[in-house]
Design an enzyme around this catalytic site. Sequence first.
Site, PDB file in Angstrom:
ATOM      1  N   SER A   1     113.902  30.742 -46.679  1.00 28.08           N
ATOM      2  CA  SER A   1     115.020  30.275 -45.202  1.00 28.08           C
ATOM      3  C   SER A   1     116.738  31.090 -45.952  1.00 28.08           C
ATOM      4  O   SER A   1     116.813  30.279 -46.304  1.00 28.08           O
ATOM      5  CB  SER A   1     114.978  29.818 -44.236  1.00 28.08           C
ATOM      6  OG  SER A   1     115.515  30.188 -43.248  1.00 28.08           O
TER       7      SER A   1
ATOM      8  N   LYS B   1     112.860  24.038 -46.052  1.00 25.75           N
ATOM      9  CA  LYS B   1     112.845  24.494 -46.827  1.00 25.75           C
ATOM     10  C   LYS B   1     113.619  24.320 -48.190  1.00 25.75           C
ATOM     11  O   LYS B   1     113.387  24.671 -49.835  1.00 25.75           O
ATOM     12  CB  LYS B   1     113.232  25.800 -46.305  1.00 25.75           C
ATOM     13  CG  LYS B   1     112.316  26.705 -45.228  1.00 25.75           C
ATOM     14  CD  LYS B   1     111.693  27.074 -45.511  1.00 25.75           C
ATOM     15  CE  LYS B   1     110.461  27.401 -44.602  1.00 25.75           C
ATOM     16  NZ  LYS B   1     108.929  27.971 -44.812  1.00 25.75           N
TER      17      LYS B   1
ATOM     18  N   TYR C   1     113.637  21.673 -40.268  1.00 24.40           N
ATOM     19  CA  TYR C   1     112.806  22.195 -41.060  1.00 24.40           C
ATOM     20  C   TYR C   1     113.864  23.413 -41.643  1.00 24.40           C
ATOM     21  O   TYR C   1     113.281  23.078 -42.901  1.00 24.40           O
ATOM     22  CB  TYR C   1     112.786  23.836 -39.608  1.00 24.40           C
ATOM     23  CG  TYR C   1     112.560  24.811 -39.917  1.00 24.40           C
ATOM     24  CD1 TYR C   1     111.348  24.866 -40.658  1.00 24.40           C
ATOM     25  CD2 TYR C   1     113.438  25.615 -39.740  1.00 24.40           C
ATOM     26  CE1 TYR C   1     111.287  26.730 -40.793  1.00 24.40           C
ATOM     27  CE2 TYR C   1     113.250  27.293 -40.279  1.00 24.40           C
ATOM     28  CZ  TYR C   1     112.030  27.942 -41.257  1.00 24.40           C
ATOM     29  OH  TYR C   1     111.753  28.271 -41.375  1.00 24.40           O
TER      30      TYR C   1
HETATM   31  P1  NAD Z   1     104.684  31.885 -38.197  1.00 26.80           P
HETATM   32  O1  NAD Z   1     104.053  30.544 -37.075  1.00 26.80           O
HETATM   33  O2  NAD Z   1     104.113  32.872 -36.942  1.00 26.80           O
HETATM   34  O3  NAD Z   1     103.358  32.027 -39.153  1.00 26.80           O
HETATM   35  C1  NAD Z   1     103.099  30.999 -40.260  1.00 26.80           C
HETATM   36  C2  NAD Z   1     101.255  30.147 -40.288  1.00 26.80           C
HETATM   37  O4  NAD Z   1     101.120  29.147 -40.621  1.00 26.80           O
HETATM   38  C3  NAD Z   1     100.878  30.487 -38.501  1.00 26.80           C
HETATM   39  O5  NAD Z   1      99.533  31.614 -37.960  1.00 26.80           O
HETATM   40  C4  NAD Z   1     100.282  28.825 -38.253  1.00 26.80           C
HETATM   41  O6  NAD Z   1      98.942  28.911 -37.339  1.00 26.80           O
HETATM   42  C5  NAD Z   1     100.095  28.940 -40.772  1.00 26.80           C
HETATM   43  N1  NAD Z   1     100.627  27.117 -40.489  1.00 26.80           N
HETATM   44  C6  NAD Z   1     101.341  26.123 -40.103  1.00 26.80           C
HETATM   45  N2  NAD Z   1     100.506  25.030 -40.604  1.00 26.80           N
HETATM   46  C7  NAD Z   1      99.824  25.144 -42.016  1.00 26.80           C
HETATM   47  C8  NAD Z   1      98.783  24.298 -42.341  1.00 26.80           C
HETATM   48  N3  NAD Z   1      99.273  23.372 -42.650  1.00 26.80           N
HETATM   49  N4  NAD Z   1      97.688  24.851 -42.512  1.00 26.80           N
HETATM   50  C9  NAD Z   1      97.369  26.563 -42.573  1.00 26.80           C
HETATM   51  N5  NAD Z   1      97.985  26.672 -41.570  1.00 26.80           N
HETATM   52  C10 NAD Z   1      98.996  26.782 -40.840  1.00 26.80           C
HETATM   53  O7  NAD Z   1     105.842  31.531 -39.022  1.00 26.80           O
HETATM   54  P2  NAD Z   1     106.234  33.867 -39.400  1.00 26.80           P
HETATM   55  O8  NAD Z   1     107.464  33.642 -38.623  1.00 26.80           O
HETATM   56  O9  NAD Z   1     105.193  34.161 -40.002  1.00 26.80           O
HETATM   57  O10 NAD Z   1     107.197  32.232 -40.404  1.00 26.80           O
HETATM   58  C11 NAD Z   1     105.916  32.676 -42.107  1.00 26.80           C
HETATM   59  C12 NAD Z   1     106.762  31.821 -43.527  1.00 26.80           C
HETATM   60  O11 NAD Z   1     108.416  32.396 -43.446  1.00 26.80           O
HETATM   61  C13 NAD Z   1     106.790  30.132 -43.056  1.00 26.80           C
HETATM   62  O12 NAD Z   1     107.031  29.726 -44.002  1.00 26.80           O
HETATM   63  C14 NAD Z   1     108.419  30.139 -42.153  1.00 26.80           C
HETATM   64  O13 NAD Z   1     109.548  28.898 -42.346  1.00 26.80           O
HETATM   65  C15 NAD Z   1     109.393  31.605 -43.400  1.00 26.80           C
HETATM   66  N6  NAD Z   1     110.160  32.427 -42.335  1.00 26.80           N
HETATM   67  C16 NAD Z   1     110.392  32.394 -40.951  1.00 26.80           C
HETATM   68  C17 NAD Z   1     111.611  32.963 -40.644  1.00 26.80           C
HETATM   69  C18 NAD Z   1     111.689  33.273 -38.788  1.00 26.80           C
HETATM   70  O14 NAD Z   1     112.571  33.706 -38.571  1.00 26.80           O
HETATM   71  N7  NAD Z   1     110.151  33.889 -38.566  1.00 26.80           N
HETATM   72  C19 NAD Z   1     112.893  33.104 -41.484  1.00 26.80           C
HETATM   73  C20 NAD Z   1     112.456  32.639 -42.188  1.00 26.80           C
HETATM   74  C21 NAD Z   1     111.642  32.264 -43.198  1.00 26.80           C
HETATM   75  C1  WQD Z   2     120.392  34.698 -33.425  1.00 27.66           C
HETATM   76  C2  WQD Z   2     121.312  35.404 -32.559  1.00 27.66           C
HETATM   77  C3  WQD Z   2     121.755  32.990 -31.293  1.00 27.66           C
HETATM   78  C4  WQD Z   2     118.468  33.408 -28.042  1.00 27.66           C
HETATM   79  C5  WQD Z   2     116.409  31.147 -36.395  1.00 27.66           C
HETATM   80  C6  WQD Z   2     116.189  29.442 -37.416  1.00 27.66           C
HETATM   81  C7  WQD Z   2     116.598  30.156 -39.422  1.00 27.66           C
HETATM   82  C8  WQD Z   2     115.365  30.876 -39.325  1.00 27.66           C
HETATM   83  C9  WQD Z   2     116.190  32.222 -37.940  1.00 27.66           C
HETATM   84  C10 WQD Z   2     113.599  30.301 -39.587  1.00 27.66           C
HETATM   85  C11 WQD Z   2     122.236  33.669 -32.500  1.00 27.66           C
HETATM   86  C12 WQD Z   2     121.679  34.195 -30.455  1.00 27.66           C
HETATM   87  C13 WQD Z   2     119.027  33.988 -29.801  1.00 27.66           C
HETATM   88  C14 WQD Z   2     118.736  32.916 -27.117  1.00 27.66           C
HETATM   89  C15 WQD Z   2     121.229  34.216 -28.189  1.00 27.66           C
HETATM   90  N1  WQD Z   2     114.296  30.851 -38.928  1.00 27.66           N
HETATM   91  N2  WQD Z   2     120.739  33.905 -29.346  1.00 27.66           N
HETATM   92  N3  WQD Z   2     120.411  33.876 -27.094  1.00 27.66           N
HETATM   93  O1  WQD Z   2     119.521  31.009 -34.924  1.00 27.66           O
HETATM   94  O2  WQD Z   2     119.704  33.165 -36.536  1.00 27.66           O
HETATM   95  O3  WQD Z   2     117.810  31.715 -37.328  1.00 27.66           O
HETATM   96  O4  WQD Z   2     115.431  32.273 -36.618  1.00 27.66           O
HETATM   97  O5  WQD Z   2     113.673  30.494 -41.688  1.00 27.66           O
HETATM   98  O6  WQD Z   2     116.459  29.261 -39.646  1.00 27.66           O
HETATM   99  O7  WQD Z   2     117.550  29.131 -36.550  1.00 27.66           O
HETATM  100  O8  WQD Z   2     118.304  33.095 -34.991  1.00 27.66           O
HETATM  101  O9  WQD Z   2     117.506  34.340 -33.043  1.00 27.66           O
HETATM  102  O10 WQD Z   2     117.735  31.938 -32.786  1.00 27.66           O
HETATM  103  O11 WQD Z   2     119.264  33.761 -32.292  1.00 27.66           O
HETATM  104  O12 WQD Z   2     122.340  34.694 -27.620  1.00 27.66           O
HETATM  105  O13 WQD Z   2     118.092  33.074 -26.215  1.00 27.66           O
HETATM  106  O14 WQD Z   2     121.219  35.562 -30.923  1.00 27.66           O
HETATM  107  O15 WQD Z   2     122.913  32.326 -31.181  1.00 27.66           O
HETATM  108  O16 WQD Z   2     123.118  33.673 -32.739  1.00 27.66           O
HETATM  109  P1  WQD Z   2     118.310  32.346 -35.509  1.00 27.66           P
HETATM  110  P2  WQD Z   2     117.723  32.874 -33.219  1.00 27.66           P
END
Ligand code: NAD
Ligand code: WQD
Length: 342
Positions: free
Chosen positions: A126, A155, A151
Site C-alpha cells: 500500500s 504492510k 494496519y
Molecule cells: P477485502 O477485505 O475486500 O479482501 C480481503 C479478503 O481477504 C477478504 O475476502 C477476507 O475475507 C480475506 N481474508 C482476510 N483475512 C483472511 C485470513 N486470515 N484467511 C483467509 N482470508 C482472509 O480487501 P481488498 O480491498 O480487496 O484488499 C486486498 C488487499 O489489498 C489487502 O491486503 C489490502 O490490505 C490491500 N490494499 C487494499 C487497499 C484498498 O484501499 N482497498 C489499498 C492498498 C492495499
Molecule cells: C480519501 C480522501 C479523506 C472519507 C485509506 C487507507 C490506505 C489505503 C487506502 C489500504 C481523504 C477523504 C474520506 C470521508 C472524506 N488502504 N474522506 N470523507 O485515507 O487515502 O487511504 O484507503 O492500504 O491505507 O488509509 O482513503 O478513501 O479513506 O480517503 O473527506 O467520509 O477522502 O480525508 O482525503 P485514504 P479514504
Amino acid sequence: MAKILVTGGTGYIGSHTVVELQQNGFEVVIVDNLSNSYAGVIDNIEKITGIRPGFELLDLREDKKTDDFFNGHRDIAGIIHFAALKAVGESVAEPLKYYENNILSLVNILKAMKKYKLNKLVFSSSCTVYGQPDILPVTENAPVKQAMSPYGHTKQISEDIITNVCNVEPIHGVLLRYFNPIGAHDSALIGELPIGIPSNLVPFITQTAIGIRDYLRVFGNDYSTPDGTAIRDYIHVVDLAKAHVTAVNRLINLKNKKNVEIFNLGNGMGFSVLEVIQSFEKMAGVKLNYKIVERRPGDVEKVWADTSYANSELGWKAGKNLDDMTLSAWNWELYLRKINVY
Ligand code: NAD
Ligand code: WQD
C-alpha cells in the site's frame, strides 16, 4: 493452463483480479475465510467469465490447514496474496488482531512455499508505507516512513518479511503498492462491499447518494491544495487487477530483474475530495449532500504516484479515468440496492 492461487479472492480487489486472470487463460483457485466477503461472489465471477474458479474456505492463520491446502495443490504456478484485514481505524483499536491476521497469514504462506518449493509471490502492499512523502509524485525509492497505523505497519513488516525470505530462499516476490483503489467491474456484478459504516471516500459517497447516509463529511478544506481538500491518486480496481496479471506473468516468464521488485500502482494523477464529488455528481446525475468538517486525524495532505517504473518495466498503465471510476462505483451501488443487500 497455469494455476494461480488467489488468497482473499472473494474480496474487493481479489475478485476483480480473478476475473482478469481467468480472462487471460489462467486457472484460479481462491482461498478465503470470508471474514470480509461472501461466497456469492464466486457465482458472480462465474457469471462474468463463464468459468467457476476453485474455492476453498481457509483461514490462513491456521498453519496446519494452510500446509494441508498447499500439500494438495503442489501444481500452483504463482500466488497472489490479497488476504488481509484493512480497516485503518479498527487496526488502531485492535492492533493485535491486525498483527496476528496479516503477519501470521503471510508467514504461513511463506513456510508452505518453502516446503513445497513454490517460488512466485505477488503481494498487496500500500502507498500507506510512504506516509506523507517529501517529494511528489512519489517513486518507489521514497523512504518508508513511520507507519500511521498498525494496519500500515503490517504492510511494512510484510514487505520486510518477504524481502528477507527472498534473500535466502529461491522465492521471487513482487510487492505492489496500491494507491487508492475505487470503482467496480463494468458488469456491476462485483465491487467493494463495505461492512458497516464505510470509512473510505467513494463508498461513503455512493451510500449517501442512495440514501443510506445523510451526508458526506469532507474532512478538511484548509489543506495546502488548490481547493483546500486533500489529494489522492485514485485508481480503477480493474486497472489494478490487470497489473496483477502482468506481475504474475512476469514472474512465471522469469522476466523479473531482482528477487524482490516493488511497483507503485496508481493512476499517476492526484484528485481532491471535491473533484471526486464533482465527477460523481456529473456521472451519476445526483446532487450529493456534503458538509465540510474538521480534518480527519492521521490523514496525509496529498499523495500521488510516479508510475513510470510500472509503466516501463511491467508495460502496464492505468487506462480508466476518474469519471469511469465514479460511474462504475455508482452502478455497483445501484446493483446492491437492486439485490437488497442493505
Ligand atoms: P477485502 O477485505 O475486500 O479482501 C480481503 C479478503 O481477504 C477478504 O475476502 C477476507 O475475507 C480475506 N481474508 C482476510 N483475512 C483472511 C485470513 N486470515 N484467511 C483467509 N482470508 C482472509 O480487501 P481488498 O480491498 O480487496 O484488499 C486486498 C488487499 O489489498 C489487502 O491486503 C489490502 O490490505 C490491500 N490494499 C487494499 C487497499 C484498498 O484501499 N482497498 C489499498 C492498498 C492495499
Ligand atoms: C480519501 C480522501 C479523506 C472519507 C485509506 C487507507 C490506505 C489505503 C487506502 C489500504 C481523504 C477523504 C474520506 C470521508 C472524506 N488502504 N474522506 N470523507 O485515507 O487515502 O487511504 O484507503 O492500504 O491505507 O488509509 O482513503 O478513501 O479513506 O480517503 O473527506 O467520509 O477522502 O480525508 O482525503 P485514504 P479514504
